[in-house]
Design a protein around this motif. Structure first.
Motif, PDB file in Angstrom:
ATOM      1  N   ASP A  79     -16.991  20.479  37.523  1.00 33.34           N
ATOM      2  CA  ASP A  79     -15.912  21.500  37.688  1.00 33.34           C
ATOM      3  C   ASP A  79     -16.277  22.572  36.728  1.00 33.34           C
ATOM      4  N   LEU A  80     -16.732  22.214  35.430  1.00 36.06           N
ATOM      5  CA  LEU A  80     -16.955  23.114  34.334  1.00 36.06           C
ATOM      6  C   LEU A  80     -18.096  23.986  34.755  1.00 36.06           C
ATOM      7  N   ARG A  81     -19.225  23.016  35.400  1.00 37.02           N
ATOM      8  CA  ARG A  81     -20.331  23.914  35.543  1.00 37.02           C
ATOM      9  C   ARG A  81     -20.216  24.870  36.686  1.00 37.02           C
ATOM     10  N   LEU A  82     -19.526  24.625  37.524  1.00 29.76           N
ATOM     11  CA  LEU A  82     -19.242  25.443  38.888  1.00 29.76           C
ATOM     12  C   LEU A  82     -18.420  26.697  38.142  1.00 29.76           C
ATOM     13  N   SER A  83     -17.485  26.494  37.270  1.00 23.11           N
ATOM     14  CA  SER A  83     -16.532  27.628  36.936  1.00 23.11           C
ATOM     15  C   SER A  83     -17.202  28.461  36.091  1.00 23.11           C
ATOM     16  N   VAL A  84     -18.230  27.952  35.115  1.00 22.00           N
ATOM     17  CA  VAL A  84     -18.889  28.772  34.382  1.00 22.00           C
ATOM     18  C   VAL A  84     -20.196  29.712  35.420  1.00 22.00           C
TER      19      VAL A  84
ATOM     20  N   LEU B  26     -21.887  16.251  24.883  1.00 24.96           N
ATOM     21  CA  LEU B  26     -22.680  17.186  24.480  1.00 24.96           C
ATOM     22  C   LEU B  26     -23.767  17.284  25.452  1.00 24.96           C
ATOM     23  N   GLU B  27     -24.541  16.195  25.241  1.00 30.88           N
ATOM     24  CA  GLU B  27     -25.848  15.967  25.935  1.00 30.88           C
ATOM     25  C   GLU B  27     -25.643  16.125  27.638  1.00 30.88           C
ATOM     26  N   ARG B  28     -24.442  15.726  28.118  1.00 29.39           N
ATOM     27  CA  ARG B  28     -24.367  15.979  29.521  1.00 29.39           C
ATOM     28  C   ARG B  28     -23.930  17.148  30.071  1.00 29.39           C
ATOM     29  N   LEU B  29     -23.139  18.190  29.244  1.00 26.49           N
ATOM     30  CA  LEU B  29     -23.036  19.478  29.388  1.00 26.49           C
ATOM     31  C   LEU B  29     -24.218  20.366  29.210  1.00 26.49           C
ATOM     32  N   ALA B  30     -24.994  20.149  28.153  1.00 27.10           N
ATOM     33  CA  ALA B  30     -26.162  20.779  27.967  1.00 27.10           C
ATOM     34  C   ALA B  30     -26.949  20.505  29.250  1.00 27.10           C
TER      35      ALA B  30
ATOM     36  N   VAL C 295     -24.758  24.072  24.299  1.00 25.75           N
ATOM     37  CA  VAL C 295     -23.207  23.959  24.483  1.00 25.75           C
ATOM     38  C   VAL C 295     -22.518  23.459  23.402  1.00 25.75           C
ATOM     39  N   ALA C 296     -21.475  23.827  22.798  1.00 25.06           N
ATOM     40  CA  ALA C 296     -20.751  23.233  22.002  1.00 25.06           C
ATOM     41  C   ALA C 296     -19.355  22.995  22.443  1.00 25.06           C
TER      42      ALA C 296
END
Length: 391
Positions: free
Chosen positions: A123-128, A175-179, A186-187
């Motif tokens: 969801d975060l990836r799509l929103s960004v 952090l690893e998965r978000l990056a 990503v922080a």
């Protein structure tokens, strides 16, 4: 190659950074205005502007209108050099802003969580992605993304702690998965810490090196700044006062709270609405009750605020007695709504509990301070990378 102090290369770097910082902080400036800001001569400033324009760091931004004589050329940092994104993540949804390196927001996107569906990394990836696409970018083309959320990442493991309300974010290196998902740096930062950063930049804490910020609204939390630096703790849990047992119960009476109840329970919206109802106040509009905007009886509101202040003082006492801040800022919907009246009452109650006597003041920042703080953090990192301007 290392440059000796005073070498032409080093002096040029120092002057370039000073010029870029002045333009970032004050917006478009004329040559004369920039000259007065950085203390260079007219020829040196003109040479600097033309060189930084040729390198792509600066661009011409129209003319200064008004005044006598010919219009003066304005210069600005080239905003297209880099873009960053700031995300406010809550169980209820995502609020994303994309900014150019000048700090101008060029795209926004809000996503509300579906009922009974937990928001996750996708969801975060799509929103960004949606926000970045508004200005023709992919998430991977963003220089940096900073996510603010109600919890803390343990920097030793990458796991999210203190956030049972975000079940989809548990059990993996966030952090690893978000990056990997977003495709760029990503922080992740605690939401109340980000509010403190915003307060340092544009609020009550501007110019204050030692302060604590207490968030009272949707959830309860604290941020501590010592010697100008955020204290995060070994596992990122510094300031998680909502999990702390109440040191002592409030004064005996009809509205006493049982001992051993969590600080977060004392100051939750539900608890404060219940307290308002016990005083005969309409607790549905909690912010209106606290601020007095509903026109309630002043004596009744004062009695209610005194009990709120006692609960806040209990939450703050441990922080104040350990770090001895110069200032305590009350933030969040309830903290801001209480204004100076609540702050004065908290100061009085706190004086009965601890020896330090910090100033207590309401937050001045408005809008979404979590997203704003995340944007400040993202810009600081990007500017350090692009311009070598220390954050």
């Amino acid at each position: 190659m290392e440059h000796r102090a005073g070498s032409p290369q080093l002096l040029r770097q120092i002057n370039d950074r000073a010029a870029l910082l002045a333009l970032l902080e004050r917006g478009p400036l004329t040559r004369l205005e920039l000259e007065s800001q950085i203390g260079l001569s007219k020829p040196a400033t003109a040479d600097l502007l033309l060189r930084l324009e040729k390198e792509g760091h600066l661009e011409r931004a129209g003319f200064r209108e008004g005044g006598k004589g010919p219009r003066a050329q304005l210069w600005s940092v080239n905003g297209a050099l880099a873009h960053v994104a700031a995300v406010d993540l809550t169980p209820q949804g995502l609020d994303v802003a994309v900014s150019d390196i000048r700090g101008e927001i060029v795209a926004e996107h809000r996503h509300r969580a579906r009922k009974n569906v937990d928001l996750g990394v996708e969801d975060l990836r799509l929103s960004v992605s949606v926000a970045a696409a508004e200005v023709g970018l992919t998430p991977g083309q963003l220089r940096r993304v900073v996510v603010g959320l109600p919890g803390s990442v343990d920097r030793r493991t990458g796991y999210l702690g203190f956030a049972p309300h975000l079940p989809a974010w548990q059990g993996f290196d966030v952090l690893e998965r978000l990056a990997g998902a977003v495709g760029t740096s990503v922080a992740v930062e605690n939401d109340v810490n980000l509010v403190a950063l915003d307060e340092m930049a544009a609020g009550q804490a501007a110019g204050v090196d030692d302060f604590a910020l207490i968030w009272i609204g949707q959830g309860t939390g604290a941020a501590v700044v010592s010697d100008g630096r955020l204290l995060r703790g070994a596992s990122g849990g510094a300031g998680e006062i909502d999990w702390m047992p109440s040191p002592t119960p409030p004064a005996p009476g009809a509205h006493a709270v049982p001992p051993r109840q969590r600080v977060g329970d004392l100051l939750s919206n539900d608890a404060l609405k219940e307290l308002a109802g016990a005083h005969g106040l309409a607790g549905d509009d909690l912010e209106g009750v606290v601020s007095g905007a509903l026109g309630v009886d002043p004596a009744t509101r004062a009695a209610f605020l005194r009990e709120v202040a006692r609960r806040v003082a209990l939450a703050v006492a441990g922080v104040v007695s350990v770090v001895d801040p110069e200032l305590v800022v009350l933030a969040g919907d309830v903290g801001r709504a209480g204004g100076s009246a609540l702050c004065d009452l908290v100061a009085g109650e706190l004086g009965e509990l601890v020896l330090p006597r910090p100033r207590i003041q309401p937050s001045l920042v408005t809008g979404n301070p979590v997203r704003s703080g995340a944007l400040r953090l993202a810009l600081a990192g990007a500017r350090e990378e692009v311009f070598a301007i220390p954050s």
